[in-house]
Design a protein around this motif. Structure first.
Motif, PDB file in Angstrom:
ATOM      1  N   THR A  87       4.941  -6.230  -2.390  1.00 22.55           N
ATOM      2  CA  THR A  87       4.624  -4.843  -2.748  1.00 22.55           C
ATOM      3  C   THR A  87       4.684  -3.944  -1.521  1.00 22.55           C
ATOM      4  O   THR A  87       5.181  -2.809  -1.579  1.00 22.55           O
ATOM      5  N   ALA A  88       4.189  -4.456  -0.399  1.00 24.12           N
ATOM      6  CA  ALA A  88       4.223  -3.663   0.840  1.00 24.12           C
ATOM      7  C   ALA A  88       5.669  -3.422   1.281  1.00 24.12           C
ATOM      8  O   ALA A  88       6.030  -2.297   1.665  1.00 24.12           O
ATOM      9  N   VAL A  89       6.499  -4.452   1.224  1.00 22.90           N
ATOM     10  CA  VAL A  89       7.914  -4.295   1.597  1.00 22.90           C
ATOM     11  C   VAL A  89       8.591  -3.294   0.657  1.00 22.90           C
ATOM     12  O   VAL A  89       9.325  -2.389   1.094  1.00 22.90           O
ATOM     13  N   GLY A  90       8.336  -3.446  -0.635  1.00 24.75           N
ATOM     14  CA  GLY A  90       8.907  -2.519  -1.603  1.00 24.75           C
ATOM     15  C   GLY A  90       8.450  -1.087  -1.365  1.00 24.75           C
ATOM     16  O   GLY A  90       9.236  -0.134  -1.515  1.00 24.75           O
ATOM     17  N   ILE A 175       2.157   4.722  -0.613  1.00 26.10           N
ATOM     18  CA  ILE A 175       1.203   4.971   0.484  1.00 26.10           C
ATOM     19  C   ILE A 175      -0.069   4.166   0.276  1.00 26.10           C
ATOM     20  O   ILE A 175      -0.590   3.532   1.204  1.00 26.10           O
ATOM     21  N   VAL A 176      -0.582   4.156  -0.947  1.00 26.10           N
ATOM     22  CA  VAL A 176      -1.791   3.376  -1.244  1.00 26.10           C
ATOM     23  C   VAL A 176      -1.545   1.882  -1.019  1.00 26.10           C
ATOM     24  O   VAL A 176      -2.388   1.166  -0.458  1.00 26.10           O
ATOM     25  N   ALA A 177      -0.375   1.402  -1.425  1.00 28.25           N
ATOM     26  CA  ALA A 177      -0.060  -0.024  -1.257  1.00 28.25           C
ATOM     27  C   ALA A 177      -0.021  -0.406   0.213  1.00 28.25           C
ATOM     28  O   ALA A 177      -0.483  -1.495   0.594  1.00 28.25           O
ATOM     29  N   LEU A 178       0.530   0.462   1.045  1.00 27.80           N
ATOM     30  CA  LEU A 178       0.609   0.143   2.475  1.00 27.80           C
ATOM     31  C   LEU A 178      -0.777   0.157   3.124  1.00 27.80           C
ATOM     32  O   LEU A 178      -1.053  -0.644   4.025  1.00 27.80           O
ATOM     33  N   VAL A 179      -1.632   1.050   2.679  1.00 25.87           N
ATOM     34  CA  VAL A 179      -3.019   1.044   3.187  1.00 25.87           C
ATOM     35  C   VAL A 179      -3.720  -0.249   2.765  1.00 25.87           C
ATOM     36  O   VAL A 179      -4.407  -0.899   3.567  1.00 25.87           O
ATOM     37  N   ALA A 180      -3.541  -0.641   1.498  1.00 23.44           N
ATOM     38  CA  ALA A 180      -4.176  -1.867   1.006  1.00 23.44           C
ATOM     39  C   ALA A 180      -3.645  -3.103   1.720  1.00 23.44           C
ATOM     40  O   ALA A 180      -4.374  -4.087   1.915  1.00 23.44           O
ATOM     41  N   ALA A 181      -2.373  -3.051   2.132  1.00 22.35           N
ATOM     42  CA  ALA A 181      -1.768  -4.220   2.785  1.00 22.35           C
ATOM     43  C   ALA A 181      -2.430  -4.560   4.113  1.00 22.35           C
ATOM     44  O   ALA A 181      -2.313  -5.702   4.587  1.00 22.35           O
TER      45      ALA A 181
END
Length: 278
Positions: A87-90, A175-181
């Motif tokens: 998900t982060a890569v995507g 943006i939310v996914a990258l913060v969660a990662a």
């Protein structure tokens, strides 16, 4: 991977027209057989955890049959890490390339990751009761950071459900996914970074503390859960892609109908105007 997912819209207009294919059917059968074999090894063939106490050679220690939860709990956790990493890569690709293909991959992987992360929390709690004599410990860093990870990706999915322009929705979700990662390595390394604030032991796999049939069954669990994840990801991606195509074509048809209605209204107004002049 591209063959399983179908052609990327960035390179071709070809889109998957259904969620199944010969490759995914083979993958599905391999997964189904693998699950059966894993259950056989996990709950029948692998030994219980019973060891001679190094302090008192006359007594036996260990987790007994409770150790069998390891074959579900540990692979679930690893697959959750993998899913959220995809998900982060995507999400990076969404922000960089504005790629709808990667947006669907990120979304699908996050949904599956939440399921596996939830399974990790549930099996961990059940495993903790006989092992640590508690269902949950708020002072345990790994438990709490895993719960935070789970909640953050639930928030990611909730945000995606808010109606918005698809491009805006994809960017803000990325943006939310990258913060969660950021929490992924924290969860994974927490037993080393805060070894005095966790009930978890350090990795028994990397420390080579398990062997023989126990090690084989755990590795088999990784393989089977990996197949299951791949099968789920392909089908969820294709479902999301088809849904997006339906919405896009539905919007196009609605625009055509609205333009036709507007043209009809203009023609009627012209005819009425012409009649008044006569």
């Amino acid at each position: 991977m591209t063959a399983l997912f179908g052609s990327r819209p960035d390179r071709s207009d070809t889109a998957p027209v259904h969620t199944g294919s010969r490759a995914t059917r083979v993958l599905g059968w391999m997964t189904l057989v693998g699950v059966g074999v894993l259950l056989l090894f996990a709950f029948v063939l692998s030994p219980e955890d019973a060891r001679v106490s190094p302090v008192d050679p006359g007594s036996v220690i260990g987790q007994s049959d409770a150790v069998r939860l390891m074959y579900i709990h540990v692979p679930s956790a690893i697959i959750a890490y993998v899913a959220f990493s995809i998900t982060a890569v995507g999400s990076v690709m969404v922000l960089w390339k504005r790629s709808r293909w990667w947006d669907h991959v990120a979304h699908a992987s996050a949904e599956i990751g939440v399921v596996f992360c939830g399974l990790t929390l549930v099996t961990g709690s059940i495993w903790g009761r006989p092992t640590w004599n508690t269902w949950w410990e708020w002072g345990d860093v790994r438990l709490v950071t895993t719960l935070i990870l789970f909640l953050m990706y639930l928030g990611y999915l909730a945000l995606r459900s808010v109606p918005a322009d698809p491009d805006v929705q994809a960017r803000r979700a990325a943006i939310v996914a990258l913060v969660a990662a950021i929490d992924i390595p924290i969860v994974n390394r927490s037993v080393e970074w805060w070894e005095n604030r966790t009930l978890h032991q350090q990795s028994t796999l990397t420390d080579l503390k398990i062997e023989d049939l126990t090690l084989f069954t755990l590795v088999l669990g990784f393989a089977v859960f990996g197949l299951l994840f791949a099968w789920l990801l392909v089908h969820r991606f294709r479902t999301a892609w088809l849904q997006g195509e339906v919405e896009r074509h539905g919007l196009s048809e609605a625009l055509v109908e609205r333009r036709a209605e507007a043209d009809a209204d203009v023609d009627a107004a012209v005819r009425i105007g012409g009649g008044d002049q006569r």
